[in-house]
Motif scaffolding. Structure first.
Motif, PDB file in Angstrom:
ATOM      1  N   UNK A  74       0.847  -1.183   0.000  1.00 20.09           N
ATOM      2  CA  UNK A  74       0.000   0.000   0.000  1.00 20.09           C
ATOM      3  C   UNK A  74       0.889   1.242   0.000  1.00 20.09           C
ATOM      4  N   UNK A  75       0.957   1.878  -1.157  1.00 18.36           N
ATOM      5  CA  UNK A  75       1.720   3.108  -1.342  1.00 18.36           C
ATOM      6  C   UNK A  75       0.845   4.072  -2.140  1.00 18.36           C
ATOM      7  N   UNK A  76       1.345   5.281  -2.352  1.00 19.50           N
ATOM      8  CA  UNK A  76       0.588   6.240  -3.150  1.00 19.50           C
ATOM      9  C   UNK A  76       0.412   5.735  -4.578  1.00 19.50           C
ATOM     10  N   UNK A  77       1.467   5.207  -5.132  1.00 19.62           N
ATOM     11  CA  UNK A  77       1.413   4.723  -6.506  1.00 19.62           C
ATOM     12  C   UNK A  77       0.447   3.554  -6.641  1.00 19.62           C
ATOM     13  N   UNK A  78       0.487   2.619  -5.676  1.00 18.38           N
ATOM     14  CA  UNK A  78      -0.416   1.473  -5.755  1.00 18.38           C
ATOM     15  C   UNK A  78      -1.859   1.902  -5.534  1.00 18.38           C
ATOM     16  N   UNK A  79      -2.087   2.981  -4.780  1.00 17.72           N
ATOM     17  CA  UNK A  79      -3.436   3.502  -4.600  1.00 17.72           C
ATOM     18  C   UNK A  79      -4.010   4.044  -5.899  1.00 17.72           C
ATOM     19  N   UNK A  80      -3.170   4.730  -6.663  1.00 20.36           N
ATOM     20  CA  UNK A  80      -3.603   5.244  -7.963  1.00 20.36           C
ATOM     21  C   UNK A  80      -3.867   4.087  -8.924  1.00 20.36           C
ATOM     22  N   UNK A  81      -2.980   3.084  -8.907  1.00 20.44           N
ATOM     23  CA  UNK A  81      -3.159   1.938  -9.793  1.00 20.44           C
ATOM     24  C   UNK A  81      -4.410   1.134  -9.434  1.00 20.44           C
ATOM     25  N   UNK A  82      -4.724   1.050  -8.141  1.00 16.45           N
ATOM     26  CA  UNK A  82      -5.880   0.256  -7.733  1.00 16.45           C
ATOM     27  C   UNK A  82      -7.187   0.888  -8.203  1.00 16.45           C
ATOM     28  N   UNK A  83      -7.206   2.204  -8.396  1.00 13.81           N
ATOM     29  CA  UNK A  83      -8.397   2.846  -8.945  1.00 13.81           C
ATOM     30  C   UNK A  83      -8.619   2.465 -10.402  1.00 13.81           C
ATOM     31  N   UNK A  84      -7.539   2.053 -11.068  1.00 11.75           N
ATOM     32  CA  UNK A  84      -7.641   1.631 -12.465  1.00 11.75           C
ATOM     33  C   UNK A  84      -7.768   0.115 -12.599  1.00 11.75           C
ATOM     34  N   UNK A  85      -7.801  -0.608 -11.462  1.00  4.77           N
ATOM     35  CA  UNK A  85      -8.024  -2.054 -11.513  1.00  4.77           C
ATOM     36  C   UNK A  85      -6.767  -2.890 -11.408  1.00  4.77           C
ATOM     37  N   UNK A  86      -5.630  -2.286 -11.082  1.00  5.47           N
ATOM     38  CA  UNK A  86      -4.380  -3.029 -10.914  1.00  5.47           C
ATOM     39  C   UNK A  86      -3.954  -2.942  -9.450  1.00  5.47           C
ATOM     40  N   UNK A  87      -3.804  -4.095  -8.810  1.00  4.07           N
ATOM     41  CA  UNK A  87      -3.469  -4.154  -7.392  1.00  4.07           C
ATOM     42  C   UNK A  87      -2.047  -4.675  -7.223  1.00  4.07           C
ATOM     43  N   UNK A  88      -1.343  -4.158  -6.214  1.00  9.11           N
ATOM     44  CA  UNK A  88       0.059  -4.492  -5.993  1.00  9.11           C
ATOM     45  C   UNK A  88       0.199  -5.315  -4.720  1.00  9.11           C
ATOM     46  N   UNK A  89       0.969  -6.414  -4.801  1.00  8.91           N
ATOM     47  CA  UNK A  89       1.215  -7.299  -3.669  1.00  8.91           C
ATOM     48  C   UNK A  89       2.702  -7.590  -3.560  1.00  8.91           C
ATOM     49  N   UNK A  90       3.173  -7.806  -2.332  1.00  9.95           N
ATOM     50  CA  UNK A  90       4.522  -8.329  -2.133  1.00  9.95           C
ATOM     51  C   UNK A  90       4.410  -9.840  -2.121  1.00  9.95           C
ATOM     52  N   UNK A  91       5.285 -10.497  -2.868  1.00  7.83           N
ATOM     53  CA  UNK A  91       5.222 -11.950  -2.993  1.00  7.83           C
ATOM     54  C   UNK A  91       6.575 -12.556  -2.623  1.00  7.83           C
ATOM     55  N   UNK A  92       6.597 -13.866  -2.429  1.00 11.32           N
ATOM     56  CA  UNK A  92       7.827 -14.561  -2.064  1.00 11.32           C
ATOM     57  C   UNK A  92       8.766 -14.628  -3.259  1.00 11.32           C
ATOM     58  N   UNK A  93      10.019 -14.944  -2.987  1.00 15.58           N
ATOM     59  CA  UNK A  93      11.035 -14.962  -4.042  1.00 15.58           C
ATOM     60  C   UNK A  93      10.802 -16.072  -5.067  1.00 15.58           C
ATOM     61  N   UNK A  94      10.156 -17.168  -4.659  1.00 12.34           N
ATOM     62  CA  UNK A  94       9.966 -18.281  -5.592  1.00 12.34           C
ATOM     63  C   UNK A  94       8.590 -18.259  -6.253  1.00 12.34           C
ATOM     64  N   UNK A  95       7.851 -17.167  -6.136  1.00 10.43           N
ATOM     65  CA  UNK A  95       6.507 -17.079  -6.715  1.00 10.43           C
ATOM     66  C   UNK A  95       6.587 -16.900  -8.226  1.00 10.43           C
ATOM     67  N   UNK A  96       5.664 -17.548  -8.927  1.00 14.60           N
ATOM     68  CA  UNK A  96       5.556 -17.335 -10.365  1.00 14.60           C
ATOM     69  C   UNK A  96       4.151 -16.825 -10.679  1.00 14.60           C
ATOM     70  N   UNK A  97       3.893 -16.509 -11.935  1.00 11.28           N
ATOM     71  CA  UNK A  97       2.620 -15.885 -12.303  1.00 11.28           C
ATOM     72  C   UNK A  97       1.432 -16.809 -12.045  1.00 11.28           C
ATOM     73  N   UNK A  98       1.601 -18.092 -12.302  1.00 12.19           N
ATOM     74  CA  UNK A  98       0.501 -19.030 -12.085  1.00 12.19           C
ATOM     75  C   UNK A  98       0.166 -19.157 -10.606  1.00 12.19           C
ATOM     76  N   UNK A  99       1.182 -19.261  -9.752  1.00 12.48           N
ATOM     77  CA  UNK A  99       0.914 -19.407  -8.324  1.00 12.48           C
ATOM     78  C   UNK A  99       0.298 -18.131  -7.747  1.00 12.48           C
ATOM     79  N   UNK A 100       0.712 -16.968  -8.246  1.00  9.08           N
ATOM     80  CA  UNK A 100       0.126 -15.711  -7.785  1.00  9.08           C
ATOM     81  C   UNK A 100      -1.331 -15.622  -8.217  1.00  9.08           C
ATOM     82  N   UNK A 101      -1.612 -16.001  -9.454  1.00 10.41           N
ATOM     83  CA  UNK A 101      -2.980 -15.978  -9.963  1.00 10.41           C
ATOM     84  C   UNK A 101      -3.884 -16.906  -9.154  1.00 10.41           C
ATOM     85  N   UNK A 102      -3.393 -18.106  -8.837  1.00  9.22           N
ATOM     86  CA  UNK A 102      -4.182 -19.051  -8.041  1.00  9.22           C
ATOM     87  C   UNK A 102      -4.407 -18.535  -6.621  1.00  9.22           C
TER      88      UNK A 102
END
Length: 153
Positions: A74-102
């Protein structure tokens, strides 16, 4: 030599603030000290999940479906992006796109359209005359379809 005060342990600081009579060795009493018995645990203690992320099931590859997401960023930039439908998360080092999506599907019950991953490297800093390191972080930008929202409590 005031600069060495911070090098003392907590016990030494307390001992130094006590009056001289309290610093002397404790006097022994005439009663013998009895050892206390520790109770035996007969049943194993079950761990209680502290967050909704910990209550998800594991997938076929052995990873927790939501264990890849550490926290929303949660930052200023992520707040602006979330209004447009893009949300920001911190993820683990071994995360890939499929695991994040699931993980997003299981945690927030929304289907991501697109997942982008960014690696911010660790950087060295020099603050108040001391060298340090700001740890690196791996971020995921999750885009949802129009109309879907994620509410952070």
């Amino acid at each position: 030599m005031a600069m060495f005060w911070s090098k003392k342990s907590k016990a030494e600081k307390i001992r130094d603030t006590l009056p001289v009579s309290a610093k002397s060795a404790p006097q022994k009493s005439s009663k013998p000290v009895q050892a206390t018995k520790t109770p035996k645990i007969t049943k194993p203690i079950k761990a209680v999940a502290a967050s909704p992320m910990a209550m998800t099931s594991t997938s076929s590859n052995g990873f927790s479906s939501a264990g890849v997401i550490m926290r929303p960023r949660i930052t200023e930039k992520s707040g602006v992006l979330s209004q447009m439908g893009t949300y920001t998360f911190e993820v683990t080092k071994n995360a890939n796109k499929n695991s994040i999506s699931n993980a997003i599907k299981s945690l927030y019950k929304v289907v991501p359209v697109k997942v982008a991953i960014l690696n911010n490297p660790a950087r060295r800093v020099f603050v108040r005359g001391r060298k340090g390191v700001v740890p690196g972080v791996r971020k995921a930008l999750v885009t949802l379809k129009k109309g879907d929202k994620i509410e952070f409590v």
